[in-house]
Design a protein around this motif. Structure first.
Motif, PDB file in Angstrom:
ATOM      1  N   HIS A 112      -5.980   0.843   6.585  1.00  0.00           N
ATOM      2  CA  HIS A 112      -6.715   2.110   6.635  1.00  0.00           C
ATOM      3  C   HIS A 112      -7.579   2.337   5.392  1.00  0.00           C
ATOM      4  O   HIS A 112      -7.899   3.465   5.049  1.00  0.00           O
ATOM      5  CB  HIS A 112      -5.746   3.292   6.807  1.00  0.00           C
ATOM      6  CG  HIS A 112      -4.682   3.084   7.839  1.00  0.00           C
ATOM      7  ND1 HIS A 112      -3.386   2.742   7.518  1.00  0.00           N
ATOM      8  CD2 HIS A 112      -4.735   3.121   9.188  1.00  0.00           C
ATOM      9  CE1 HIS A 112      -2.674   2.605   8.621  1.00  0.00           C
ATOM     10  NE2 HIS A 112      -3.467   2.817   9.653  1.00  0.00           N
ATOM     11  N   CYS A 158       0.826  -1.201   0.000  1.00  0.00           N
ATOM     12  CA  CYS A 158       0.000   0.000   0.000  1.00  0.00           C
ATOM     13  C   CYS A 158       0.868   1.262   0.000  1.00  0.00           C
ATOM     14  O   CYS A 158       1.889   1.334   0.689  1.00  0.00           O
ATOM     15  CB  CYS A 158      -0.913  -0.008   1.221  1.00  0.00           C
ATOM     16  SG  CYS A 158      -1.987   1.429   1.316  1.00  0.00           S
ATOM     17  N   SER A 191      -7.323   2.285   2.115  1.00  0.00           N
ATOM     18  CA  SER A 191      -7.000   2.899   0.824  1.00  0.00           C
ATOM     19  C   SER A 191      -7.336   1.937  -0.306  1.00  0.00           C
ATOM     20  O   SER A 191      -7.146   0.724  -0.199  1.00  0.00           O
ATOM     21  CB  SER A 191      -5.521   3.290   0.752  1.00  0.00           C
ATOM     22  OG  SER A 191      -5.272   4.418   1.541  1.00  0.00           O
ATOM     23  N   CYS A 204      -7.475  -1.406   1.527  1.00  0.00           N
ATOM     24  CA  CYS A 204      -6.307  -1.876   2.274  1.00  0.00           C
ATOM     25  C   CYS A 204      -6.756  -2.367   3.651  1.00  0.00           C
ATOM     26  O   CYS A 204      -7.619  -1.759   4.282  1.00  0.00           O
ATOM     27  CB  CYS A 204      -5.336  -0.713   2.417  1.00  0.00           C
ATOM     28  SG  CYS A 204      -3.951  -1.058   3.524  1.00  0.00           S
ATOM     29  N   HIS A 234       0.225   3.994   1.321  1.00  0.00           N
ATOM     30  CA  HIS A 234       0.106   4.778   2.550  1.00  0.00           C
ATOM     31  C   HIS A 234       1.187   4.386   3.556  1.00  0.00           C
ATOM     32  O   HIS A 234       2.102   5.157   3.822  1.00  0.00           O
ATOM     33  CB  HIS A 234      -1.296   4.598   3.172  1.00  0.00           C
ATOM     34  CG  HIS A 234      -1.454   5.312   4.463  1.00  0.00           C
ATOM     35  ND1 HIS A 234      -2.037   4.731   5.562  1.00  0.00           N
ATOM     36  CD2 HIS A 234      -1.098   6.573   4.838  1.00  0.00           C
ATOM     37  CE1 HIS A 234      -2.033   5.599   6.553  1.00  0.00           C
ATOM     38  NE2 HIS A 234      -1.486   6.727   6.141  1.00  0.00           N
ATOM     39  N   MET A 235       1.119   3.165   4.083  1.00  0.00           N
ATOM     40  CA  MET A 235       2.112   2.725   5.064  1.00  0.00           C
ATOM     41  C   MET A 235       2.637   1.327   4.763  1.00  0.00           C
ATOM     42  O   MET A 235       3.179   0.663   5.654  1.00  0.00           O
ATOM     43  CB  MET A 235       1.531   2.790   6.480  1.00  0.00           C
ATOM     44  CG  MET A 235       1.285   4.219   6.957  1.00  0.00           C
ATOM     45  SD  MET A 235       0.584   4.311   8.622  1.00  0.00           S
ATOM     46  CE  MET A 235       1.917   3.638   9.601  1.00  0.00           C
TER      47      MET A 235
HETATM   48  S1  FES Z   1      -1.375   1.067   5.040  1.00  0.00           S
HETATM   49 FE1  FES Z   1      -2.937   0.975   3.514  1.00  0.00          FE
HETATM   50  S2  FES Z   1      -4.257   2.611   3.990  1.00  0.00           S
HETATM   51 FE2  FES Z   1      -2.744   2.678   5.517  1.00  0.00          FE
END
Ligand code: FES
Length: 193
Positions: A136, A112, A138, A133, A114-115
Motif C-alpha cells: 500500500h 512495514c 507506505s 511498500c 502498516h500490515m
Molecule cells: S503493508 Fe505496507 S503499506 Fe500496507
C-alpha cells in the motif's frame, strides 16, 4: 522478560506527561501503555494506590561490524527474536539515532508498520528512505527515526537501538516502537514466554 517498578500515581503521571503520551487510568488491572513519539514498550498496571511499570529487558546482540558495512547495501538480521527481521544500513547522511564515525548507520524493522509486508527490496539509498511498500505504498524516512512520509501506515517504522564498541562491533540493544504483528516485541507468539 520484563523488570517491574512501583511508583506512586503522581510520579507515573509526570513520567507519562514527559513522554507526551496518552494515558487512561481506570479501576484496576492493566490500565495503560505509555505511548508517545518514541514508545519503548513500557506498560503499566494499577495495584491499589500504586502503578506498576514494566520495562522490557532487551538482549544485547552483536549484529555486525563497521568494517563489513557497505553504503547502500542493507544487511539483514533478526532481533530481538528469531523471525523479527530488520535491516542495518549506512545512509551516508546523518541520521537520528545513527551510530558510527559519521552517525549514519541505523537499523529498522524490515516489516512495514502498516500490515507487515516485507520491505527487503524497497530500500532507496539516494533518498535514504524505505519504500514505497509493495502493498500500500507506505514510505519511511530512515534519517528521521523511520518517520512515516507516505502511504497507509499511521506510525513510524520501528527502529533498533544500536551501540558500537571500540573494535567496531555493532550491537542491537533495544527497539523503539512495536514490531508489526506483536502485542509486545519480546512476547513469544508460540505460547511460551
Ligand atoms: S503493508 Fe505496507 S503499506 Fe500496507
Amino acid at each position: 522478560m520484563v523488570s517491574e517498578q512501583a511508583v506512586d500515581r503522581r510520579t507515573f503521571l509526570k513520567l507519562s506527561a514527559m513522554r507526551a503520551g496518552a494515558v487512561a487510568l481506570s479501576g484496576g488491572g492493566v490500565v495503560a501503555a505509555v505511548v508517545g513519539p518514541r514508545p519503548l514498550g513500557v506498560s503499566a498496571a494499577l495495584q491499589g494506590d500504586k502503578v506498576e511499570l514494566a520495562f522490557p529487558e532487551y538482549p544485547d546482540v552483536v549484529i555486525g561490524n563497521l568494517a563489513d558495512i557497505r553504503p547502500g547495501e542493507p544487511m539483514f538480521f533478526d532481533y530481538p527474536q528469531v523471525g523479527q527481521r530488520n535491516m542495518l544500513v549506512k545512509l551516508e547522511k546523518p541520521a537520528e539515532e545513527g551510530i558510527g564515525p559519521d552517525g549514519d548507520i541505523v537499523a529498522f524493522s524490515a516489516f512495514c508498520a502498516h500490515m507487515g509486508a516485507p520491505m527487503d527490496e524497497v530500500y532507496n539509498h539516494e533518498h535514504g528512505i524505505l519504500g514505497p511498500c509493495p502493498l500500500h505504498f507506505s514510505t519511511f524516512d530512515l534519517s528521521k527515526s523511520g518517520m512515516h512520509v507516505m502511504g497507509k501506515a499511521v506510525q513510524h517504522l520501528p527502529q533498533v537501538v544500536l551501540r558500537v564498541d571500540g573494535q567496531g562491533a555493532i550491537s542491537a540493544t533495544g527497539m523503539y516502537g512495536l514490531i508489526y504483528g506483536y502485542p509486545a516485541n519480546l512476547l513469544k507468539l508460540d505460547g511460551g514466554n
